[in-house]
Design an enzyme around this catalytic site. Sequence first.
Site, PDB file in Angstrom:
ATOM      1  CB  ILE A   1     -59.978 -18.298  27.286  1.00  0.00           C
ATOM      2  CG1 ILE A   1     -60.197 -19.530  27.721  1.00  0.00           C
ATOM      3  CG2 ILE A   1     -58.313 -17.631  27.520  1.00  0.00           C
ATOM      4  CD1 ILE A   1     -59.837 -20.483  28.034  1.00  0.00           C
TER       5      ILE A   1
ATOM      6  CB  SER B   1     -70.405 -14.877  21.381  1.00  0.00           C
ATOM      7  OG  SER B   1     -70.452 -15.251  19.604  1.00  0.00           O
TER       8      SER B   1
ATOM      9  CB  ALA C   1     -65.630 -27.730  13.967  1.00  0.00           C
TER      10      ALA C   1
ATOM     11  N   GLY D   1     -65.437 -22.485  30.782  1.00  0.00           N
ATOM     12  CA  GLY D   1     -66.354 -23.891  31.928  1.00  0.00           C
ATOM     13  C   GLY D   1     -67.197 -22.890  32.983  1.00  0.00           C
TER      14      GLY D   1
ATOM     15  CG  LEU E   1     -67.158 -17.776  13.217  1.00  0.00           C
ATOM     16  CD1 LEU E   1     -66.210 -16.376  12.368  1.00  0.00           C
ATOM     17  CD2 LEU E   1     -67.767 -16.694  14.168  1.00  0.00           C
TER      18      LEU E   1
ATOM     19  CB  CYS F   1     -63.016 -17.869  15.651  1.00  0.00           C
ATOM     20  SG  CYS F   1     -64.228 -19.005  14.717  1.00  0.00           S
TER      21      CYS F   1
ATOM     22  N   GLY G   1     -71.432 -19.976  28.969  1.00  0.00           N
ATOM     23  CA  GLY G   1     -70.930 -20.251  27.400  1.00  0.00           C
ATOM     24  C   GLY G   1     -71.998 -22.068  27.034  1.00  0.00           C
TER      25      GLY G   1
END
Lengths: 256, 303
Positions: free
Chosen positions: B191, B21, B70, B244, B73, B130, B265
């Site tokens: 994670i 995501s 950062a 990672g 969302l 998050c 990701g």
Amino acid sequence: MKKYIDDFKVIKNERLNYEYVILTLQHPGQMPEMMPGQFVEVRVDNGPNTFLRRPISIHDVDMEANTMKLLVQEIGDGTRLMGQLKEGDNCNLVYPLGNSFSLPEKKRVLLVGGGCGIAPLLYMGRHLVANGIEPQFLLGARTQEGLIAMDAFSELGQLYTTTEDGSHGTKGFVIHHPVMRTQSPEIDQIYTCGPEAMMKVVAKYAKNHGIKCEVSLENHMACGFGACLCCVADTLDGHKCTCTDGPVFDSTYLKW
Amino acid sequence: MVDLKIDLNGLELKNPVMTASGTFGYGEEFMDFFDISRLGGVMVKGTTLEHREGNAYPRMAETPQGMLNAVGLQNKGVHYFAEHIYPRIKDYGTHMFVNVSGSKIEDYIKTAEVVNDLEHIPGIELNISCPNVKEGGMAFGTSCPSAVAVVEAVRKVYKKHLMVKLSPNVTNIAEIGAAVEGAGADSISLINTLLGMAIDAKTRKPILSTITGGLSGPAVKPIALRMVWQVAQAVKVPIVGMGGIMNTTDAIEFMLAGASAIQVGTANFIDPCVTDKIVVGLEQYCQENGFSKVSDLIGAMEV
């Protein structure tokens, strides 16, 4: 525009001075079309501190030779590694990214660049000339050494310069040049790229004189194609990605 | 011919490779690069009940072998998603999961209810981890009682596959994993990013507008691998591992540690085709190492 990921070949690395190089990269086949104002994401491998690609403006394009030029200012680990690329090296690009400068409605056009921000203005100048418009350039740097690619710009149109130490052209910032001091400027459109403080002043000048102004932002980004949402600019419609909604914005659309 | 299919607690994936995501947009951003229907699944951007502008710029910092983000969302809200985005993406030919986040339990419930009615969305990933929002988010995922409360509440209204994404910013991740399994999770993904920060020594200022942000990329891989292995010991539901993953070898390591599927990701930013390469690479690894099914790799680490 369709995006690609390809290995280009470095065919020339021209060192201009202690901090600038111009890389000429050749596409392995038929290079797709790219527009002025767009950028590429350069893969930089093998650096202990480099991880992400580096977004770099397209400085110039030669469709017949299937080459593009990137003006690189060595300001960090990634750009320094790019500066060390040698003829024959591979250079992996994700490209072409972002929107582009629009063509002006009227013919009197000024392109204002500062530092490495002059990069996209050369290709835009070429595009304007191809469309029957004679551009004027106003380029600024700290010193004469920082004024680069002057020959290429002056081939395309009238060239004005400023330097902070007065070693070339008008002493001061671009905003101090006579072309931007007149109360009734004969300019219909400004395109600008460079330090944000410079662009803000130029945008304010344009607004005060009712001149349309497009600015090209250089926000930090991770992906370059709208996936990470890191490079947002504050606009009248909220946060917009510099990489996909920009890098070129109408200055009045930004909350500056 | 290697069987790449994965049974994710009753939901079949065509292969174990998913996207994480917030790193793959809505899939559309990658279509020029490869055929995304080749993936086992796509996790769309974190979705909340209401429109969110996210955090102020700057939102990212490059770090050694990784990056901090950062974003906070940024999204247009679940109703906009259902009306405008879902119709475009529902027929992409792979499982499109929705990552659901919120500040309050009621927000999670309402968002999950909307997604529950979207026929072609086979599951959600409940984001209780998050690190970049002021309220909610990670706060739910860092204690067992609050994690249980939000998972139980959403479980009541959400009838399809419920994946729960764990935060690594905890003392005992196996405990949280067991707790959310008990609360009704169908699978557990981990994670999320590790809370970190970056300072610019030249300006003596934080690089991120929020001062702290979430660390991802290869820098976090050993931690992620350890946590996947620990949670795999503690639960029976399938695990979706991430943290990672840059290539096929990394993906295999997560499966050997106990993951049934993996998410990629940050690597998508550097090589937009990386997930497609991992699908090919997994098949090749299985062929070369005599595995007829990729699922044979799950938890197959030999100690």
